[in-house]
Design a protein around this motif. Structure first.
Motif, short mmCIF file in Angstrom:
data_model
loop_
_atom_site.label_atom_id
_atom_site.label_comp_id
_atom_site.label_asym_id
_atom_site.label_seq_id
_atom_site.Cartn_x
_atom_site.Cartn_y
_atom_site.Cartn_z
N UNK A 97 0.82 -1.22 0.00
CA UNK A 97 0.00 0.00 0.00
C UNK A 97 0.85 1.26 0.00
N UNK A 98 2.09 1.18 0.51
CA UNK A 98 2.97 2.37 0.54
C UNK A 98 4.03 2.32 -0.55
N UNK A 99 4.00 1.28 -1.39
CA UNK A 99 5.07 1.10 -2.38
C UNK A 99 5.17 2.28 -3.32
N UNK A 100 4.04 2.83 -3.75
CA UNK A 100 4.07 3.96 -4.68
C UNK A 100 4.74 5.17 -4.08
N UNK A 101 4.41 5.49 -2.84
CA UNK A 101 5.00 6.63 -2.15
C UNK A 101 6.51 6.47 -2.04
N UNK A 102 6.95 5.29 -1.60
CA UNK A 102 8.38 5.04 -1.42
C UNK A 102 9.11 5.06 -2.75
N UNK A 103 8.52 4.48 -3.79
CA UNK A 103 9.15 4.49 -5.11
C UNK A 103 9.28 5.90 -5.65
N UNK A 104 8.24 6.70 -5.50
CA UNK A 104 8.29 8.09 -5.98
C UNK A 104 9.38 8.89 -5.28
N UNK A 105 9.72 8.48 -4.05
CA UNK A 105 10.77 9.16 -3.29
C UNK A 105 12.15 8.56 -3.54
#
Length: 567
Positions: A97-105
């Motif tokens: 669920x947080x993969x997108x946020x972490x990848x974008x960072x």
């Protein structure tokens, strides 16, 4: 992961308690941190810029809050988690669920498998239950075909006191059984462990011997460093582990410390600085701030309302580092981390740990000219409950260089605060904004950093070969920061020893892929330049160069990456 079994104290009360544990002696002064700008320790990868349960959702912290920290690695709970950590009333923040946020960072993450259980210590419910949970977690990850940032399965957490031997059998046998089950379902994703709550040489030897003999040695070695002033022991722990590898005939593994810092010292900025220093100095791959309180605040870098704390600014200065980490020699309790970005001629020193009047002595500044501009700033020793809108600039002056060195006084230090000494040529950095980004400083996924005197900063990224699926795709993500929204010419410094034109996919900010072509060069690690145009927004952007990535069919041939330059 540490959760209190007694009444939970308020964050503010714990912050006050933390400040009663000094980072250094009550009175100390007259010490000097020596920084040798000419001696490289390693490329800048922001080893310590990670956290356990640090990301609470796809927007907490926001990607914009994470990007300036140059995040490295995280540990998050598994898909389907029911875990209620530190008094939480709802499970949160599973890795998918947080993969997108972490990848974008620009970050990667480990999945902590036993956090599928609701409580801590975990309540064992039998092998059939555990193995079904493992199958469910792995299958959920395999179904997430666009998630590329899972860098490992953590099979268990702190088994030295959470593994129920009477019910489940020995941990060694449980490790082997779980390892083989995960490998049967997912033969690609690295497995990490054993994740002891503290480093014990005898226990590590017994584990490694069993793992070697059963063919289940972790791909990455993990343990936790959670003691007060535990940074003093880290060098000895690494040395002992490396000796164990050699004595047992195990090839060298990367080391991940996916929980660091103690409950009482978590919110003391200078303690975090001590950890940064030893983690960089002694060769950790990544390290994650411990989860003692609430999820989603990067473990106290933000208040619960999302505002930066004093510790945030220490990590922000650390996140600004580029180029190479260079050697520094601490004195007494005064320690630090220093970097040198040779393309802009910026030396960035972050230091702390002592009180009174101290100094930083920098050598190897011959390329800076006869004088340098020195700016000294500070962030206070306050904890997680106090927002700090900005650091304080203490001084900014022009200082003469004598025999390639300068000494910078840092007066009125507190033992809990952190300080930055920023050094540039007298006229300022050679460019007003960073234009050169080294591949070895970037997020390197399923590829390898290598050294070469022909590389622009002494290192480059090779082995960018994987195309099979989201677990083995190979790419490099560059996090860049540009002053205005416009088109930029991007010069890609590459090597292509195949004898024929090769290609990578190019995408930025999650947009569509285009193709970058690389003509043959004289050989591997023999570099040339390919120019392309990119349309970037003002501020932070993530630029991906990929052999394989989701929504990209795969590049032709192979290429190595040295750097990108934006103009």
């Amino acid at each position: 992961m540490r959760r209190q079994t007694t009444a939970v104290l308020s964050a503010a009360a714990l912050a006050v308690a933390a400040l009663l544990v000094p980072a250094g002696p009550a009175t100390a002064a007259g010490n000097t941190l020596t920084v040798d700008v000419g001696t490289v320790v390693r490329p800048v990868t922001h080893v310590a810029a990670g956290g356990l349960y640090a990301v609470g959702s796809d927007s907490r912290p926001t990607t914009d809050q994470l990007l300036p920290l140059s995040v490295n690695g995280f540990t998050q709970p598994p898909p389907g988690t029911t875990h209620l950590g530190n008094g939480a009333t709802q499970p949160c923040c599973d890795a998918l669920s947080v993969a997108g946020n972490i990848t974008r960072a620009g970050g990667q993450q480990l999945i902590r498998m036993p956090d599928i259980y609701p409580t801590f210590p975990y309540r064992w419910a039998g092998w059939p239950d555990w193995e079904q949970k493992v199958r469910t977690m792995v299958r959920a990850r395999l179904a997430a075909t666009t998630t590329t940032n899972i860098m490992g399965w953590e099979l268990w957490n702190e088994p030295d006191w959470t593994w129920e031997t009477a019910a489940a059998g020995s941990f060694h046998d449980g490790w082997t059984r779980t390892f083989r089950l995960v490998r049967s379902l997912d033969p690609v994703t690295p497995i990490v462990g054993p994740s002891w709550s503290w480093y014990d040489p005898a226990r590590m030897r017994a584990f490694l011997t069993h793992a070697r003999d059963t063919g289940t040695v972790p791909d990455v070695i993990v343990w936790h460093e959670l003691g007060d002033m535990g940074w003093n022991d880290f060098a000895a722990h690494v040395a002992d582990y490396r000796a164990l590898e050699r004595s047992l005939g195990i090839s060298p593994r990367q080391i991940s410390i996916n929980e660091y810092n103690s409950l009482r010292q978590m919110d003391i900025p200078s303690v975090a600085l001590h950890w940064m220093a030893v983690l960089e100095r002694h060769g950790a791959r990544d390290a994650h701030r411990a989860y003692w309180f609430e999820a989603g605040t990067f473990n106290g870098l933000f208040t619960t309302s999302g505002r930066p704390t004093a510790s945030y600014w220490a990590y922000r200065w650390y996140g600004d580092m580029a180029g190479n980490i260079v050697r520094n020699v601490p004195q007494s309790w005064l320690d630090g981390v220093a970097s040198y970005d040779s393309t802009r001629r910026i030396v960035n020193v972050v230091l702390g740990g002592d009180s009174g009047n101290n100094a930083v002595r920098l050598t190897g500044l011959g390329a800076f000219g006869s004088s340098v501009r020195v700016t000294v700033s500070s962030t206070p020793g306050t904890g997680r409950g106090t927002a700090v809108a900005a650091p304080t600039v203490l001084s900014s002056s022009t200082v003469p260089v004598t025999n390639g060195s300068v000494t910078v006084p840092v007066n009125g230090m507190t033992a809990e605060g952190v300080y930055q000494v920023l050094v540039t040529p007298a006229a300022g950095p050679t460019t007003s904004w960073q234009q050169v980004y080294e591949a070895e400083n970037a997020t390197v996924v399923n590829a390898a950093t290598r050294t070469s005197s022909a590389a622009s900063n002494g290192a480059y990224v090779g082995g960018i070969d994987g195309v099979a699926d989201m677990r083995s795709h190979s790419f490099v993500d560059f996090v860049v920061n540009v002053p205005t929204a416009r088109s930029y010419t991007m010069a890609v410094r590459y090597a292509n020893g195949t004898g024929a034109t090769s290609t990578h996919g190019l995408a930025y900010n999650g947009g569509a892929f285009s193709t970058v072509s690389y003509a043959p060069t004289a050989g591997w690690a023999q570099f040339a330049t390919a120019n392309v145009t990119v349309q970037l927004r003002a501020g932070y952007n993530v630029i991906r160069l990929a052999k394989g990535a989701p929504s990209f069919g795969g590049g032709v041939g192979y290429a190595e990456l040295d750097s990108i330059t934006l103009r």
